[in-house]
Design a protein around this motif. Sequence first.
Motif, short mmCIF file in Angstrom:
data_model
loop_
_atom_site.label_atom_id
_atom_site.label_comp_id
_atom_site.label_asym_id
_atom_site.label_seq_id
_atom_site.Cartn_x
_atom_site.Cartn_y
_atom_site.Cartn_z
N ARG A 26 0.85 -1.18 0.00
CA ARG A 26 0.00 0.00 0.00
C ARG A 26 0.89 1.24 0.00
NH1 ARG A 26 -4.82 -1.94 0.90
NH2 ARG A 26 -5.88 -0.14 1.73
N PRO A 27 0.35 2.39 -0.36
CA PRO A 27 1.16 3.61 -0.32
C PRO A 27 1.71 3.83 1.09
CG PRO A 27 -0.92 3.99 -1.45
CD PRO A 27 -1.01 2.62 -0.85
N ARG A 45 7.24 -0.72 6.58
CA ARG A 45 6.48 0.32 5.89
C ARG A 45 5.46 0.94 6.84
NH1 ARG A 45 6.45 0.12 0.52
NH2 ARG A 45 4.21 0.52 0.41
N LEU A 47 2.16 3.05 7.27
CA LEU A 47 0.96 3.40 6.50
C LEU A 47 0.01 4.15 7.42
CD1 LEU A 47 0.14 -0.23 5.27
CD2 LEU A 47 1.71 1.37 4.19
#
Length: 163
Positions: A26-27, A45, A47
């Motif tokens: 995901r972004p 990451r 998010l």
Amino acid sequence: MLVVLDAPYIDTRAADLSLALDSPERPALHVRELALPGGVRLRLRLLGASHQVVCGDVTETVACLPGHPPHLPRTLHDESVGYRFTATVLRPDGDGLRTRVAALRAELADDPYALVGVFPGDADAITALSVRPDPPDGSVAWRTWHAYPQTNELVLTETVVAR
């Protein structure tokens, strides 16, 4: 590594979180790539107030996921990929959340195997990830913390992936 994020605080409470395995990346607001002893590579990451860890064939996402009903299991074992997950939601008394978050920030800020994202507006609004670089059994293991000061909740997760 401590990073101050330039993004709104998206998640609202522990009950909104879901766990997904092998969902697409995901972004991310911030990514930290790690090389562990033994040649293992991971991507941590951040998010929103959530996380995603990519470790080989396993992608773990703990987040508010559109299209997924909120459900964060207390435990999940998937022996087909050697994956073990546990989650605990704490609601500390008094200043307990602030004290725990301050200790996490201090402990993990300079850790070469950690990533702590601090959200604007509240120093206690963090998402933190920490990898154990060399567990004794040769597995890969990480812990995460999601702090929700507005609901006085701290979500702790622990994951182990067999190699």
